[in-house]
Design a protein around this motif. Structure first.
Motif, PDB file in Angstrom:
ATOM      1  N   ILE A   1       2.536   4.694   0.867  1.00 27.21           N
ATOM      2  CA  ILE A   1       2.786   5.332   2.162  1.00 27.21           C
ATOM      3  C   ILE A   1       2.178   6.720   2.143  1.00 27.21           C
ATOM      4  O   ILE A   1       2.401   7.507   1.220  1.00 27.21           O
ATOM      5  N   LYS A   2       1.426   7.021   3.150  1.00 28.03           N
ATOM      6  CA  LYS A   2       0.820   8.340   3.275  1.00 28.03           C
ATOM      7  C   LYS A   2       1.828   9.274   3.931  1.00 28.03           C
ATOM      8  O   LYS A   2       2.250   9.074   5.063  1.00 28.03           O
ATOM      9  N   VAL A   3       2.234  10.281   3.193  1.00 27.22           N
ATOM     10  CA  VAL A   3       3.238  11.229   3.682  1.00 27.22           C
ATOM     11  C   VAL A   3       2.543  12.303   4.504  1.00 27.22           C
ATOM     12  O   VAL A   3       1.635  12.979   4.020  1.00 27.22           O
ATOM     13  N   VAL A   4       2.978  12.432   5.739  1.00 33.40           N
ATOM     14  CA  VAL A   4       2.432  13.455   6.633  1.00 33.40           C
ATOM     15  C   VAL A   4       3.514  14.503   6.846  1.00 33.40           C
ATOM     16  O   VAL A   4       4.596  14.188   7.336  1.00 33.40           O
TER      17      VAL A   4
ATOM     18  N   GLU B   1       0.843  -1.193   0.000  1.00 28.78           N
ATOM     19  CA  GLU B   1       0.000   0.000   0.000  1.00 28.78           C
ATOM     20  C   GLU B   1       0.882   1.248   0.000  1.00 28.78           C
ATOM     21  O   GLU B   1       1.931   1.269   0.631  1.00 28.78           O
TER      22      GLU B   1
END
Length: 299
Positions: A15-18, A13
């Motif tokens: 990676i959601k970058v914050v 999945e």
């Protein structure tokens, strides 16, 4: 018969970058803006600043003439400092021990004593010498200079500032020349260039990118140092004019603000000129890291 999973099913999945938050920066920015707003509001509503007097004298003819005298004093003093500073730098690098020692003593005296004390001395110079005569004792005179007929205030202020600044310019020029690799001089000599041609075409063009930034700073510093020529005494420059006017209307604060505004205006112009000079002499100088590229980077 179930089919085999496609290649997309094997991918992880995304990676959601914050983004990293910096609340401290925002708090500091808000605090600084708040303090600046409070200061501006307090200054604008404080009658002690005398804003009416400030606006009235900001473009006063005497102040404008004083600003022009300040610019003239700065330019002439820096010309003396640059010419004498180059000569002193060459003397410091000379193999002749007499020249080298004389330059060192000059730098020791003028860098080791306050410029205000030096200006007071130059103001008292006509009390020490009435004339300057060079020649053979009881023989012909080659040079005669009557100090008493000299426009003492401006001339001695210019000389005092120039001689003091020359000590600092000498070190700046020496550092710039020393930054050029010895191989550059050797290559120029191998091509048959004389020492003067080597300095003009090889050494100085490369040294200028080291000399220009501190020289620009010294010019700006010289502009502000001219406020000390009241020790000569000279009162026709910017600070002297503002001080004389405030001595009549008894409002020193708005007149100091007027002088500060003119100093800021002229130094801003000098800073712009310094920026373009630095950019011109920095042509061809790369700021990129010299670290080797990773293997396969160019493939």
């Amino acid at each position: 018969m179930s089919g085999s999973p496609g290649p997309a099913a094997d991918l992880p999945e995304p990676i959601k970058v914050v983004p990293l938050r910096h609340p401290g920066r925002w708090i500091a920015a808000v605090g600084i803006l708040g303090l600046a707003a409070l200061f501006v509001y307090g200054a604008a509503t404080n009658d002690a600043y005398g804003w009416g007097t400030y606006w009235r004298y900001l473009r006063d003819e005497r102040i404008v003439r004083g600003a022009w005298v300040t610019v003239e004093l700065t330019v002439l003093a820096m010309l003396i400092a640059i010419v004498l500073g180059v000569a002193l730098a060459v003397m410091r690098m000379s193999p002749n021990p007499v020249l080298r020692s004389a330059a060192w003593v000059y730098l020791w005296v003028f860098r080791g004593t306050p410029v205000y004390v030096q200006l007071v001395f130059w103001g008292l110079f006509p009390s020490l010498y009435r004339t300057i005569d060079l020649g053979i004792p009881f023989g012909p005179q080659f040079f005669h200079f009557d100090i008493q007929n000299l426009s003492a205030a401006f001339a001695f202020a210019m000389i005092g500032l120039g001689l003091n600044e020359a000590a600092y310019m000498a070190e700046i020029v020496r550092a710039g020349i020393g930054s050029v690799a010895d191989g550059q001089v050797e290559a120029s000599t191998a091509l048959g260039m004389s020492w003067a041609m080597t300095m003009r075409r090889t050494v100085l063009p490369q040294a200028m990118r080291v000399i220009i930034p501190p020289t620009g700073n010294e010019v700006i510093s010289m502009l502000k140092t001219t406020s000390l020529v009241t020790a000569v005494p000279l009162s026709t420059e910017l600070y002297g004019r503002a001080r004389d006017i405030s001595g009549v209307n008894f409002q020193p604060i708005p007149l100091l603000l007027v002088a500060a505004t003119w100093y800021l205006a002229v130094t801003s112009i000098l800073m712009v000129g310094q920026y373009y000079l630095e950019r011109y002499y920095a042509k061809g100088v790369s700021r990129r890291s010299s670290a080797p590229e990773p293997a396969g980077a160019g493939q």
